[in-house]
Motif scaffolding. Structure first.
Motif, PDB file in Angstrom:
ATOM      1  N   LEU B  43       0.820  -1.226   0.000  1.00  0.00           N
ATOM      2  CA  LEU B  43       0.000   0.000   0.000  1.00  0.00           C
ATOM      3  C   LEU B  43       0.850   1.271   0.000  1.00  0.00           C
ATOM      4  O   LEU B  43       0.329   2.360  -0.228  1.00  0.00           O
ATOM      5  N   LEU B  44       2.138   1.127   0.317  1.00  0.00           N
ATOM      6  CA  LEU B  44       3.028   2.285   0.371  1.00  0.00           C
ATOM      7  C   LEU B  44       2.526   3.341   1.356  1.00  0.00           C
ATOM      8  O   LEU B  44       2.494   4.547   1.057  1.00  0.00           O
ATOM      9  N   GLU B 102      -3.389  -1.659  -8.312  1.00  0.00           N
ATOM     10  CA  GLU B 102      -1.965  -1.375  -8.090  1.00  0.00           C
ATOM     11  C   GLU B 102      -1.476  -1.970  -6.775  1.00  0.00           C
ATOM     12  O   GLU B 102      -0.366  -2.497  -6.693  1.00  0.00           O
ATOM     13  N   ASP B 103      -2.315  -1.871  -5.754  1.00  0.00           N
ATOM     14  CA  ASP B 103      -1.970  -2.480  -4.463  1.00  0.00           C
ATOM     15  C   ASP B 103      -1.715  -3.974  -4.642  1.00  0.00           C
ATOM     16  O   ASP B 103      -0.743  -4.530  -4.123  1.00  0.00           O
ATOM     17  N   ILE B 104      -2.618  -4.608  -5.374  1.00  0.00           N
ATOM     18  CA  ILE B 104      -2.536  -6.058  -5.547  1.00  0.00           C
ATOM     19  C   ILE B 104      -1.286  -6.438  -6.334  1.00  0.00           C
ATOM     20  O   ILE B 104      -0.621  -7.425  -6.021  1.00  0.00           O
ATOM     21  N   LYS B 105      -0.970  -5.628  -7.312  1.00  0.00           N
ATOM     22  CA  LYS B 105       0.233  -5.892  -8.098  1.00  0.00           C
ATOM     23  C   LYS B 105       1.491  -5.837  -7.221  1.00  0.00           C
ATOM     24  O   LYS B 105       2.315  -6.753  -7.229  1.00  0.00           O
ATOM     25  N   ARG B 106       1.615  -4.772  -6.448  1.00  0.00           N
ATOM     26  CA  ARG B 106       2.778  -4.660  -5.554  1.00  0.00           C
ATOM     27  C   ARG B 106       2.782  -5.770  -4.513  1.00  0.00           C
ATOM     28  O   ARG B 106       3.833  -6.308  -4.165  1.00  0.00           O
ATOM     29  N   PHE B 107       1.584  -6.132  -4.061  1.00  0.00           N
ATOM     30  CA  PHE B 107       1.476  -7.212  -3.075  1.00  0.00           C
ATOM     31  C   PHE B 107       1.991  -8.530  -3.648  1.00  0.00           C
ATOM     32  O   PHE B 107       2.785  -9.226  -3.011  1.00  0.00           O
ATOM     33  N   ASN B 108       1.568  -8.845  -4.856  1.00  0.00           N
ATOM     34  CA  ASN B 108       1.998 -10.105  -5.468  1.00  0.00           C
ATOM     35  C   ASN B 108       3.515 -10.139  -5.665  1.00  0.00           C
ATOM     36  O   ASN B 108       4.149 -11.181  -5.453  1.00  0.00           O
ATOM     37  N   GLN B 109       4.065  -9.013  -6.057  1.00  0.00           N
ATOM     38  CA  GLN B 109       5.526  -8.947  -6.192  1.00  0.00           C
ATOM     39  C   GLN B 109       6.202  -9.219  -4.852  1.00  0.00           C
ATOM     40  O   GLN B 109       7.182  -9.952  -4.756  1.00  0.00           O
ATOM     41  N   ARG B 110       5.655  -8.639  -3.834  1.00  0.00           N
ATOM     42  CA  ARG B 110       6.228  -8.803  -2.495  1.00  0.00           C
ATOM     43  C   ARG B 110       6.140 -10.255  -2.026  1.00  0.00           C
ATOM     44  O   ARG B 110       7.029 -10.757  -1.334  1.00  0.00           O
ATOM     45  N   MET B 111       5.068 -10.926  -2.399  1.00  0.00           N
ATOM     46  CA  MET B 111       4.853 -12.299  -1.953  1.00  0.00           C
ATOM     47  C   MET B 111       5.901 -13.254  -2.530  1.00  0.00           C
ATOM     48  O   MET B 111       6.153 -14.319  -1.968  1.00  0.00           O
ATOM     49  N   PHE B 112       6.507 -12.836  -3.640  1.00  0.00           N
ATOM     50  CA  PHE B 112       7.535 -13.664  -4.276  1.00  0.00           C
ATOM     51  C   PHE B 112       8.715 -13.924  -3.357  1.00  0.00           C
ATOM     52  O   PHE B 112       9.362 -14.974  -3.441  1.00  0.00           O
ATOM     53  N   ILE B 113       9.025 -12.980  -2.507  1.00  0.00           N
ATOM     54  CA  ILE B 113      10.233 -13.133  -1.685  1.00  0.00           C
ATOM     55  C   ILE B 113       9.954 -13.832  -0.360  1.00  0.00           C
ATOM     56  O   ILE B 113      10.795 -13.881   0.517  1.00  0.00           O
ATOM     57  N   ARG B 114       8.765 -14.389  -0.209  1.00  0.00           N
ATOM     58  CA  ARG B 114       8.521 -15.219   0.976  1.00  0.00           C
ATOM     59  C   ARG B 114       9.370 -16.483   0.890  1.00  0.00           C
ATOM     60  O   ARG B 114       9.693 -16.949  -0.204  1.00  0.00           O
ATOM     61  N   GLU B 115       9.696 -17.034   2.051  1.00  0.00           N
ATOM     62  CA  GLU B 115      10.420 -18.312   2.090  1.00  0.00           C
ATOM     63  C   GLU B 115       9.558 -19.340   2.806  1.00  0.00           C
ATOM     64  O   GLU B 115       9.148 -19.107   3.941  1.00  0.00           O
ATOM     65  N   SER B 116       9.289 -20.437   2.122  1.00  0.00           N
ATOM     66  CA  SER B 116       8.386 -21.470   2.639  1.00  0.00           C
ATOM     67  C   SER B 116       7.060 -20.867   3.088  1.00  0.00           C
ATOM     68  O   SER B 116       6.526 -21.220   4.146  1.00  0.00           O
ATOM     69  N   GLY B 117       6.576 -19.933   2.300  1.00  0.00           N
ATOM     70  CA  GLY B 117       5.275 -19.333   2.596  1.00  0.00           C
ATOM     71  C   GLY B 117       5.266 -18.385   3.772  1.00  0.00           C
ATOM     72  O   GLY B 117       4.203 -17.955   4.221  1.00  0.00           O
ATOM     73  N   ARG B 118       6.439 -18.042   4.284  1.00  0.00           N
ATOM     74  CA  ARG B 118       6.502 -17.135   5.431  1.00  0.00           C
ATOM     75  C   ARG B 118       7.304 -15.888   5.075  1.00  0.00           C
ATOM     76  O   ARG B 118       8.287 -15.971   4.328  1.00  0.00           O
TER      77      ARG B 118
END
Lengths: 140, 140
Positions: B43-44, B102-118
């Motif tokens: 959300l910045l 736009e929020d969802i787009k940034r959110f999905n990008q951020r979710m990429f760097i999770r490790e083992s879903g955390r």
DNA sequence: AGCAAATATGCATTAGTATGCAACTATGCA
DNA sequence: TGCATAGTTGCATACTAATGCATATTTGCT
């Protein structure tokens, strides 16, 4: 004002006040349209108060208005699926203390004195209304 | 606090603010749970601001929380039909300017760097966040 | 133990909202 | 034309909510 021009937060803001929710619930459950004096008799709240709350609901795109002589009828706007979905939510709200049900009961009684489906009188429950306001100020 | 003990107007009140609607929309659309730093990156908005808005959503019974070390995951409460109906309404809200997207787009990008879903890191978009806050103050 | 990082919150300020009272407008009818 | 009635609104006041800053709390790691 088109529905698309109204921000979602404005709609929820309109629904965030108890008197306005009572108005919405009444219309959602009964499917009726009603004029101000009928709302006064159903909710037992002063006319100026309901007039202003109705105005806010209108500005949020939730109600539309039809003028008929001295009487102004208010009804739900149902023209979008989004709003119909919201109406369903409103009907599903809890009525833990049965207050919404009491509004509906008084409203139905009031509807009996319509003539040819039109309201032809002003506020009837003047006594009830005064008692209700008195009880509230006593409690505070 | 049981859902039945929360007044309907409290729920709508929680939904009446744009930042809180962004949080709700994000969770409704993605079906995910997320921690505070992930919300900040999506959300910045400043962390203290989102922390407080999330608290209000929790108190309205809309979110529940799961603590995992230093991270606190927030998810939708779906235990009542009434709330699920509300989620549907939220998904149907207009996104005229595409801000929710736009929020969802940034959110999905951020979710990429999770490790083992955390989530294993803190706020990443520090620069973007600062730019966003700067743009807002410039406009006012 | 001590530090760094994720999250929460006290305080001051500002802005927005609800309400009662009283006055106003608008309309139908005698 | 004047009056009664349905509805609206300006104003003052009280309350509630949002925000930024700084600081506090909690937890994992070395």
């Amino acid at each position: 004002m088109h529905i698309l021009d109204i921000k979602p937060e404005t709609v929820f803001q309109a629904l965030s006040e108890s008197t306005r929710l009572r108005i919405m619930r009444l219309l959602c459950v009964t499917g009726e349209e009603a004029c101000l004096c009928e709302f006064v008799d159903a909710l037992l709240e002063p006319q100026y108060k309901l007039s202003r709350h109705i105005k806010i609901l209108k500005q949020a795109g939730l109600l539309s208005t039809l003028k008929d002589g001295r009487w102004v009828y208010h009804r739900l706007v149902t023209s979008s699926e989004y709003l119909q979905q919201l109406h369903t939510s409103i009907i599903m709200m809890t009525d833990y203390e049965g207050f919404y049900q009491e509004d509906i009961k008084r409203f139905n009684q009031r509807m009996f004195i319509r003539e040819s489906g039109r309201c032809r009188v002003g506020v009837q429950n003047t006594k009830l209304l005064e008692d209700n306001i008195k009880n509230k100020t006593d409690r505070s």
